[in-house]
Design a protein around this motif. Structure first.
Motif, PDB file in Angstrom:
ATOM      1  N   GLY A  54       0.823  -1.213   0.000  1.00  0.00           N
ATOM      2  CA  GLY A  54       0.000   0.000   0.000  1.00  0.00           C
ATOM      3  C   GLY A  54       0.851   1.254   0.000  1.00  0.00           C
ATOM      4  O   GLY A  54       0.570   2.219  -0.724  1.00  0.00           O
ATOM      5  N   TRP A  92       0.061   8.222  12.976  1.00  0.00           N
ATOM      6  CA  TRP A  92      -1.155   7.423  12.780  1.00  0.00           C
ATOM      7  C   TRP A  92      -0.797   5.942  12.638  1.00  0.00           C
ATOM      8  O   TRP A  92      -1.448   5.083  13.247  1.00  0.00           O
ATOM      9  N   CYS A  93       0.240   5.649  11.844  1.00  0.00           N
ATOM     10  CA  CYS A  93       0.684   4.252  11.704  1.00  0.00           C
ATOM     11  C   CYS A  93       1.066   3.663  13.058  1.00  0.00           C
ATOM     12  O   CYS A  93       0.672   2.543  13.408  1.00  0.00           O
ATOM     13  N   SER A  96      -1.984   2.941  15.293  1.00  0.00           N
ATOM     14  CA  SER A  96      -3.092   2.167  14.721  1.00  0.00           C
ATOM     15  C   SER A  96      -3.485   1.008  15.629  1.00  0.00           C
ATOM     16  O   SER A  96      -2.624   0.309  16.176  1.00  0.00           O
ATOM     17  N   GLY A 100      -6.685  -2.872   9.388  1.00  0.00           N
ATOM     18  CA  GLY A 100      -7.279  -1.995   8.380  1.00  0.00           C
ATOM     19  C   GLY A 100      -6.873  -0.550   8.567  1.00  0.00           C
ATOM     20  O   GLY A 100      -6.600   0.163   7.587  1.00  0.00           O
ATOM     21  N   GLU A 101      -6.836  -0.101   9.806  1.00  0.00           N
ATOM     22  CA  GLU A 101      -6.413   1.265  10.085  1.00  0.00           C
ATOM     23  C   GLU A 101      -4.954   1.472   9.702  1.00  0.00           C
ATOM     24  O   GLU A 101      -4.587   2.512   9.140  1.00  0.00           O
ATOM     25  N   VAL A 103      -3.278  -0.126   7.368  1.00  0.00           N
ATOM     26  CA  VAL A 103      -3.191  -0.091   5.904  1.00  0.00           C
ATOM     27  C   VAL A 103      -3.571   1.295   5.390  1.00  0.00           C
ATOM     28  O   VAL A 103      -2.884   1.869   4.526  1.00  0.00           O
ATOM     29  N   ALA A 104      -4.656   1.870   5.916  1.00  0.00           N
ATOM     30  CA  ALA A 104      -5.078   3.213   5.495  1.00  0.00           C
ATOM     31  C   ALA A 104      -4.007   4.247   5.814  1.00  0.00           C
ATOM     32  O   ALA A 104      -3.704   5.127   4.993  1.00  0.00           O
ATOM     33  N   ALA A 105      -3.421   4.149   7.005  1.00  0.00           N
ATOM     34  CA  ALA A 105      -2.375   5.092   7.396  1.00  0.00           C
ATOM     35  C   ALA A 105      -1.145   4.948   6.506  1.00  0.00           C
ATOM     36  O   ALA A 105      -0.494   5.942   6.164  1.00  0.00           O
ATOM     37  N   ARG A 106      -0.827   3.725   6.112  1.00  0.00           N
ATOM     38  CA  ARG A 106       0.332   3.500   5.245  1.00  0.00           C
ATOM     39  C   ARG A 106       0.098   4.099   3.851  1.00  0.00           C
ATOM     40  O   ARG A 106       1.031   4.610   3.225  1.00  0.00           O
ATOM     41  N   VAL A 107      -1.122   4.042   3.361  1.00  0.00           N
ATOM     42  CA  VAL A 107      -1.425   4.653   2.062  1.00  0.00           C
ATOM     43  C   VAL A 107      -1.226   6.164   2.133  1.00  0.00           C
ATOM     44  O   VAL A 107      -0.608   6.770   1.246  1.00  0.00           O
ATOM     45  N   VAL A 108      -1.742   6.790   3.196  1.00  0.00           N
ATOM     46  CA  VAL A 108      -1.549   8.235   3.376  1.00  0.00           C
ATOM     47  C   VAL A 108      -0.065   8.558   3.505  1.00  0.00           C
ATOM     48  O   VAL A 108       0.431   9.548   2.943  1.00  0.00           O
TER      49      VAL A 108
END
Length: 459
Positions: A54, A92-93, A96, A100-101, A103-108
């Motif tokens: 991600g 955020w990472c 977490s 799921g949280e 993964v979202a933080a890693r995308v950002v």
């Protein structure tokens, strides 16, 4: 340059180097922390893959658009906001509470890393005169190369140290002090003028380029992991279709005199055109090499991740040494420095393949430390001068375009080489598969050595 301007340039460059270090280690530091993350967050196999991929996908897909936005609104502001976003995403990472949280933080985090990376080349080339470019790119290459190799080692050390009971969280929270220092240095010392012309962002082109890159890299990553499946081939075909639409739209905008996301005139320069091929293939070969070394040492030969990382430390040290020595070698040998570097690397990899075959996988660590160091040295000698040589014929406005285009080419090379080489030669993680993979890498590297003869000497 006046003394004060020189000091400001070097201090802002230091901030860029810290940013490069952060974005590079975050691509690999999570690998050794993944077992702890999986146990703590009950992450599924798919979530584990997304924690790693991600970040890489978001990073690669952001570069072109981020470079164009930086050109329009100002490199300094774009860089500063990206540093803030990256640091916040790292917190955020680290905080977490679910897979799921994370993964979202890693995308950002990957999007913010792309925002930083897309400004770096333009900042460096605008901050220093051309006479300094070999020197500053040598330092830049040494830091980037070292960070890419040291990530798994640092990740393992942080998890084992368990500072203040932080465990795996520390691999992300370490970016907080680093990001803070980067922001302060850039805020105080990065001096770039505001954009002279106000243009609009080609939103349709940005969407098409992002979709193209995402589909291409997603398909190549899937092929590397799962082989040539029909669904992945359909996605790959879709990527080529979107890419064709993007090229047609860019050509139409160019004829109309509109704003371009990619300036194709940079490829009219022979050094940049040939250098782009060299960069793409080299990054593919090098990424495949790192992947093959990791699999061979850990899955085939039974090394622990920590021991495998230590064995490859001489390679990272050699790459740094080669990077720092490269300006002196280029002044002496010119572009033939690249020929010597990549040819020597191919020879050392071929010797390694023969050694594994002859010893049936029995590795003597004291015996291989020297060749591993020399292989890293050869990589540093080849890659670091390549960037300033291929940029040497471009004007500053073309440098702005290259700031996003060059790292995008690198990311495509990463995915393309790893997918093709591993799918063709390394489907079975056995000793024979390792020998075949290293032999293939050596052949491609020697082919790159022949291609370097097409490069012209910089003025």
């Amino acid at each position: 340059m006046r003394a004060g301007d020189q000091t400001a340039a070097w201090l802002s460059f230091t901030g860029c180097l810290i940013a490069v270090f952060m974005q590079m280690i975050d691509g690999t530091i999570v690998t050794t922390a993944l077992p702890s993350i999986t146990a703590d967050l009950a992450a599924s196999r798919q979530a584990q893959v997304l924690v790693v991929s991600g970040y890489a996908l978001a990073f690669a897909c952001t570069l072109l658009t981020a470079a164009r936005v930086g050109e329009l609104v100002g490199r300094r502001g774009m860089f500063l906001w990206s540093v803030v976003a990256f640091t916040a995403a790292s917190v955020w990472c680290g905080m977490s509470g679910s897979a799921g949280e994370l993964v979202a933080a890693r995308v950002v985090q990957g999007i913010a890393a792309g925002g930083m990376a897309a400004q770096t080349i333009a900042i460096v080339t605008a901050s220093f005169p051309r006479a300094r470019h070999q020197q500053v790119f040598a330092i830049y290459g040494a830091v980037a190369g070292f960070a890419g190799m040291v990530g798994p080692i640092l990740g393992g050390a942080l998890v084992l140290a368990d500072l203040f009971g932080s465990g795996w969280h520390a691999v992300f929270l370490i970016n907080v002090p680093l990001g803070s220092v980067t922001f302060v240095l850039a805020w105080r010392h990065l001096r770039l003028g505001r954009p002279i012309r106000r243009e609009r962002l080609d939103l349709s082109g940005a969407v098409l380029s992002t979709v193209t890159l995402f589909a291409l890299l997603f398909a190549l990553t899937g092929i590397q992991q799962n082989g040539w499946r029909t669904g992945l081939l359909v996605v790959l075909a879709g990527a080529f279709g979107c890419g064709a639409l993007f090229l047609v739209r860019q050509r139409r905008e160019e004829r109309r005199g509109g704003a371009l996301l990619v300036r194709f005139d940079v490829f009219a320069d022979r050094r940049f055109a040939v250098g782009s091929v060299l960069v793409t293939v080299f990054f593919g070969v090098f990424t495949a090499f790192v992947f093959a070394v990791s699999i061979t040492l850990q899955e085939v030969l039974g090394f622990s991740p920590w021991r495998a990382g230590l064995l490859m430390t001489p390679f990272a040290v050699g790459a740094c040494a080669g990077a720092l020595a490269s300006p002196m070698l280029v002044r002496r040998w010119g572009v033939r420095t690249l020929t010597v570097g990549i040819t020597a690397y191919g020879i050392f990899v071929a010797v390694g393949a023969c050694y594994l075959h002859l010893t049936n996988g029995v590795v003597s660590v004291p015996l291989v430390v020297g060749p591993v160091f020399l292989a890293g040295l050869s990589v540093g000698v080849f890659f670091v001068p390549l960037q300033p040589i291929m940029l040497s014929g471009l004007e500053q406005r073309q440098m702005d375009a290259a700031s996003g285009l060059l790292p995008t080419i690198e990311q495509i090379g990463n995915a393309l080489g790893l997918a093709l080489l591993s799918a063709l030669f390394f489907r079975a993680h056995t000793l024979a598969g390792s020998v075949t993979m290293f032999a293939a890498i050596a052949v491609v590297a020697l082919g790159l050595g022949a291609l370097t003869f097409a490069l012209r000497e910089p003025a």
